[in-house]
Design an enzyme around this catalytic site. Structure first.
Site, PDB file in Angstrom:
ATOM      1  N   HIS A 408       0.793  -1.237   0.000  1.00  0.00           N
ATOM      2  CA  HIS A 408       0.000   0.000   0.000  1.00  0.00           C
ATOM      3  C   HIS A 408       0.820   1.280   0.000  1.00  0.00           C
ATOM      4  CE1 HIS A 408      -4.216  -1.320   0.443  1.00  0.00           C
ATOM      5  NE2 HIS A 408      -3.676  -2.399   0.972  1.00  0.00           N
ATOM      6  N   LYS A 601      -9.960  13.715   3.588  1.00  0.00           N
ATOM      7  CA  LYS A 601      -9.105  12.528   3.682  1.00  0.00           C
ATOM      8  C   LYS A 601      -8.257  12.706   4.930  1.00  0.00           C
ATOM      9  CE  LYS A 601      -7.609  13.663  -0.505  1.00  0.00           C
ATOM     10  NZ  LYS A 601      -7.487  12.577  -1.462  1.00  0.00           N
ATOM     11  N   ARG A 602      -7.530  11.662   5.342  1.00  0.00           N
ATOM     12  CA  ARG A 602      -6.641  11.834   6.493  1.00  0.00           C
ATOM     13  C   ARG A 602      -5.707  13.020   6.241  1.00  0.00           C
ATOM     14  NH1 ARG A 602      -6.766   7.968  10.812  1.00  0.00           N
ATOM     15  NH2 ARG A 602      -4.945   9.110  11.513  1.00  0.00           N
ATOM     16  N   LYS A 607      -0.305  14.341   1.475  1.00  0.00           N
ATOM     17  CA  LYS A 607      -1.581  14.627   0.800  1.00  0.00           C
ATOM     18  C   LYS A 607      -1.750  16.130   0.530  1.00  0.00           C
ATOM     19  CE  LYS A 607      -4.058  10.615   2.768  1.00  0.00           C
ATOM     20  NZ  LYS A 607      -4.802   9.960   1.673  1.00  0.00           N
ATOM     21  N   THR A 713      -8.919   6.436  -2.974  1.00  0.00           N
ATOM     22  CA  THR A 713     -10.232   5.896  -3.346  1.00  0.00           C
ATOM     23  C   THR A 713     -11.301   6.976  -3.295  1.00  0.00           C
ATOM     24  OG1 THR A 713     -10.470   5.111  -1.076  1.00  0.00           O
ATOM     25  CG2 THR A 713      -9.855   3.481  -2.746  1.00  0.00           C
ATOM     26  N   LYS A 717     -14.899   7.981  -5.463  1.00  0.00           N
ATOM     27  CA  LYS A 717     -16.221   8.296  -4.899  1.00  0.00           C
ATOM     28  C   LYS A 717     -16.755   9.607  -5.485  1.00  0.00           C
ATOM     29  CE  LYS A 717     -14.591   6.333  -0.540  1.00  0.00           C
ATOM     30  NZ  LYS A 717     -13.977   6.717   0.757  1.00  0.00           N
TER      31      LYS A 717
HETATM   32  C1  LIG Z   1     -12.735   6.795   1.143  1.00  0.00           C
HETATM   33  C2  LIG Z   1     -12.342   7.236   2.498  1.00  0.00           C
HETATM   34  C3  LIG Z   1     -11.007   7.517   2.778  1.00  0.00           C
HETATM   35  C4  LIG Z   1      -9.907   7.445   1.732  1.00  0.00           C
HETATM   36  O1  LIG Z   1      -9.778   8.712   1.133  1.00  0.00           O
HETATM   37  P1  LIG Z   1      -8.504   9.086   0.215  1.00  0.00           P
HETATM   38  O2  LIG Z   1      -8.830  10.448  -0.305  1.00  0.00           O
HETATM   39  O3  LIG Z   1      -8.436   8.067  -0.861  1.00  0.00           O
HETATM   40  O4  LIG Z   1      -7.325   9.070   1.113  1.00  0.00           O
HETATM   41  C5  LIG Z   1     -10.667   7.928   4.052  1.00  0.00           C
HETATM   42  N1  LIG Z   1     -11.597   8.055   5.019  1.00  0.00           N
HETATM   43  C6  LIG Z   1     -12.901   7.816   4.775  1.00  0.00           C
HETATM   44  C7  LIG Z   1     -13.890   7.994   5.872  1.00  0.00           C
HETATM   45  C8  LIG Z   1     -13.318   7.386   3.513  1.00  0.00           C
HETATM   46  O5  LIG Z   1     -14.617   7.129   3.290  1.00  0.00           O
END
Ligand SMILES: *Cc1c(COP(=O)(O)O)cnc(C)c1O
Length: 771
Positions: A408, A601-602, A607, A713, A717
């Site tokens: 990952h 995101k985190r 990022k 991911t 979405k």
């Molecule tokens: C999809 C999702 C992530 C991943 O987000 P990235 O932008 O791909 O890092 C993190 N936290 C939650 C709650 C999510 O639904």
């Protein structure tokens, strides 16, 4: 750990024969005969007589609901509040899933199918009720039922706490995978840990993140099936001795010094448009009932109780780090506890089939979600050699055919390296096995590349540093038959950077790509019911939720003005829904007719939320520098929305949160700016909030430094919900661009291959960033 019980013992003790009524359905007469030939056919037919009846009418569900309120919850309907109604509805649906679960498991056993086991230390599941209703296609029926009983379905759905048993993308990936495994009728199980405390809840106080515990089990959990009878002993510490048997064969015996029990909790995983219901088995740690009588007799009662309590701490809390390794002993204990219990369960199930060990890889595939479960490789080798008495090479051949490893990250700070002395103390026998695995591996490398002495040091599982470390990624590669990255770019990168030497040793075929994905059921139908319905009317049904490529069929409506208006209206409604949530959470008013620019995101330096907020500051200053009369013409009114949790020990990430909140404070309260710019930090970003946020974006930001985000991911979405992307050439952004076209995405920035050189030039002052 104790040895694997014989199949006869484990089957007969766990096999309720005539005392229990079964509810198997869907079997042919031949299959009924095959189920268990030691039971008379007439009895077997009786067991299968009562089918799983789906909820087909409102009255029937109402009856079941009232019954659960009055019996399971022991309340009268006059005393039934929203929480009780939520619980009763959940139990009613969980019961149905359980019947399908039973049938699915019986069928898989009967057909003797190969099973895929997904080992993940995190499952970021979110809420279960809405998802179950959608997958069983009973949401409208449930809405009518609770409505007639005086409740509002949406009010009940939001009472469910998120199952936040994960940090971010890696845990959510695991949750999406189990949904897809069920939907596509794979016999797939997830194995993980049932943490008492999931990812912390984030509060913002004076602009700073404050973490509070997430005790998600406070009202119990209607979606789990406790299997208190499945109790697997797991040992730690102790020592290893060598014993010689009657035939003069030596074998290693590990006697553990501390024993805890792994107790199974099952979560039925429904698929969409199928009766296939898979299992997510999460382990919870409990003390053994073997009390320390010596301490007790010494009058040290409370100390012996404390010892018992130590056992429960193993699954108490999820470690809140995302993409960061922290070498804590309790974390290693969690990993081995989970891996040992899961392997024991998998091996026990295989032994029941009475097949030869050589057939193990034909019946069992185990996928490792990152290196967290890598000890499973060592544990299976230990079971086969020490417990089952197989020869080393025979066992190792079985092991490597069974495992696959998913990488990952390429970031050094995220790679697991356990200090050798920690290992030696906690798992002495496993360390010996790792040494042997490494020895045989290095011997084969030396034979193949006799000239290259540095190569051995570079690929060794043991890092010859001081102190010495076990490199878990190297162990995972050596013990697996396939290694995959999670997006095309990332899968190429691992081959040319961190695993380059292994490509030389094993050949490029061992390294594959499996681009991450998301489930369209949760991330489109559940998160965005309006858009999902609009698409269904155009495509003639919901088949696209199982075959996403069917969305291409929408292209022919591209010039259909009415369709486009409807599409725009859906986006507008979703933005209004998010504006309402923002008002509730932050008391900030945002105009849903302005452009929503989202980054959730985190929080992580790689990022680059800091890049985003610097952009916001720049925009703010530029607006202010524009003469008041020209501002409205020059600047598109915009709402910048940022959300995400920082690991509690990650100083820089927490500073970024504070910066966003400080900028928000200044910008939102500047009367000169008005509606032209608003800045919002959404607190406590989680799956259920993501379901409201993702459908509401005009543009979303996926702007990691090229080469650092393995896939991402949330980019998927947002795109699935009709949003545009601002992104770097990183992770799955590259493949998304290919699918949606370059005109749907604002790509910018440097390429991964140039980043190292640029970093160097920056560090030696060759590039003037202010120039
Ligand atoms: C999809 C999702 C992530 C991943 O987000 P990235 O932008 O791909 O890092 C993190 N936290 C939650 C709650 C999510 O639904």
């Amino acid at each position: 750990m104790s040895s694997i019980p014989s199949p006869a013992a484990s089957i007969s003790s766990a096999h309720p024969r005539r005392s229990h009524k079964r509810t198997l359905t869907g079997f042919t007469p031949t299959e009924i005969k095959a189920i268990d030939s030691s039971v008379p056919i007439a009895t077997r037919e009786k067991w299968t007589k009562f089918g799983v009846k789906e909820f087909t009418n409102v009255e029937e569900l109402e009856k079941v609901l009232i019954n659960h309120v009055e019996t399971t919850l022991a309340r009268s309907m006059y005393n039934c509040d929203d929480l009780a109604a939520y619980q009763s509805l959940s139990v009613s649906i969980k019961d149905k899933l359980t019947l399908h679960w039973n049938k699915t498991q019986q069928l898989h056993t009967l057909k003797d199918v190969k099973r895929i086991y997904y080992l993940s230390l995190e499952f970021l599941m979110g809420r279960a009720l809405d998802n179950a209703m959608i997958n069983l296609e009973i949401k409208d029926l449930a809405r009518k039922s609770v409505d007639e009983l005086g409740f509002n379905l949406e009010d009940l759905i939001v009472l469910e706490p998120d199952a936040g048993l994960g940090n971010g993308g890696l845990g959510r990936l695991a949750a999406c995978f189990v949904d897809s495994l069920s939907t596509r009728n794979y016999p797939g199980w997830g194995y993980g840990l049932r943490y008492n405390y999931g990812i912390f809840a984030q509060k913002i106080i004076d602009g700073y993140q404050v973490e509070t515990p997430d005790y998600w089990l406070r009202y119990g959990n209607p979606w789990e099936i406790p299997r208190k009878e499945i109790r697997i002993p797991v040992d730690f510490y102790g020592s290893v001795t060598t014993e010689t048997d009657a035939n003069g064969k030596t074998k290693k015996v590990w006697s553990g010094g501390e024993r805890v029990l792994a107790v199974a909790y099952d979560f039925p995983i429904p698929g969409y448009d199928t009766t296939n219901v898979n299992n997510l088995r999460l382990w919870s740690s409990e003390p053994t009932t073997e009390f320390d009588f010596q301490k007790f007799n010494e009058g040290d009662y409370s100390n012996s109780v404390i010892q018992q309590q130590r056992a429960e701490s193993i699954t108490a809390v999820l470690y809140p780090n995302d993409n960061f390794y922290q070498g804590k002993e309790l974390r290693l204990k969690q990993q081995y506890f989970w891996v040992a219990a899961s392997l024991h369960d998998i091996v026990r199930r295989f032994i029941k089939s009475k097949k030869a060990w050589s057939e193990f890889p034909d019946m069992v595939a185990i996928q490792l979600n990152d290196t967290h479960p890598t000890m499973a490789i060592v544990e299976l080798q230990r079971i086969l050699v020490d417990v089952e008495g197989l020869e080393w090479d025979v066992a190792w051949n079985i092991v490597t055919k069974t495992f696959g490893y998913t990488n990952h990250t390429v970031m050094q700070e995220a790679l697991e390296k356990w200090p050798l002395d920690l290992f030696a103390n906690l798992l002495p026998r496993h360390l010996e096995i790792i040494y042997d695995i490494n020895l045989f591996f290095l011997q084969s490398v030396a034979k193949k590349f006799p000239e290259e002495r540095d190569l051995l040091t570079r690929v060794s599982i043991v890092e010859e540093s001081s102190p010495k470390n076990i490199r878990m990624a190297h162990l995972a590669i050596v013990g697996s038959h396939k290694v995959n990255g999670v997006a095309e770019l990332h899968s190429e990168l691992i081959k040319t950077t961190i695993f380059k030497d292994f490509v030389k040793i094993y050949g490029a075929e061992k390294f594959t790509n499996v681009t991450n994905g998301i489930t369209p059921r949760r991330w489109l139908k559940q998160a965005n019911p309006e858009l999902s319905e609009l698409i269904a009317t155009k495509l003639g049904g919901y088949d696209y939720l199982k075959h996403l490529n069917k969305l291409k069929g929408l292209e022919k409506f591209i010039d259909d003005a009415k369709f486009r208006d409807q599409w725009a209206q859906v986006k507008q409604d979703n933005k209004a829904r998010l504006a309402k949530l923002i008002k509730t959470l932050t008391n900030i008013d945002v105009n849903p007719h302005n452009l929503f620019d989202v980054q959730v995101k985190r929080i992580h330096e790689y990022k680059r939320q800091q890049l985003n907020i610097f952009g916001v500051i720049w925009r703010y200053l530029q607006i202010k520098a524009t003469p008041a009369a020209e501002r409205a013409k020059k600047w598109l009114p915009k709402v910048s929305i940022i959300g995400g949790k920082a690991a509690p020990g990650y100083y820089a990430a927490k500073k970024i949160i504070k910066l966003v909140n400080s900028v928000s404070e200044v910008v939102n309260n500047d009367p000169e700016i008005g509606d032209l710019l608003k800045v919002v930090f959404i607190p406590d970003y989680n799956v259920s909030k993501a379901e409201i946020i993702c459908p509401a974006s005009d543009v979303s930001e996926h702007i990691s430094t090229a080469g650092t985000e393995a896939s991402g991911t949330s980019n998927m979405k947002f795109v699935l919900n009709g949003g545009l992307i601002i992104g770097t050439v990183d992770g799955a952004n590259v493949e998304i661009t290919r699918e949606i076209g370059e005109d749907q995405i604002f790509l910018f920035g440097n390429l991964a291959e140039d980043v190292d050189e640029l970093r160097h030039e920056h560090s030696v002052g060759k590039i003037d960033i202010f120039g």
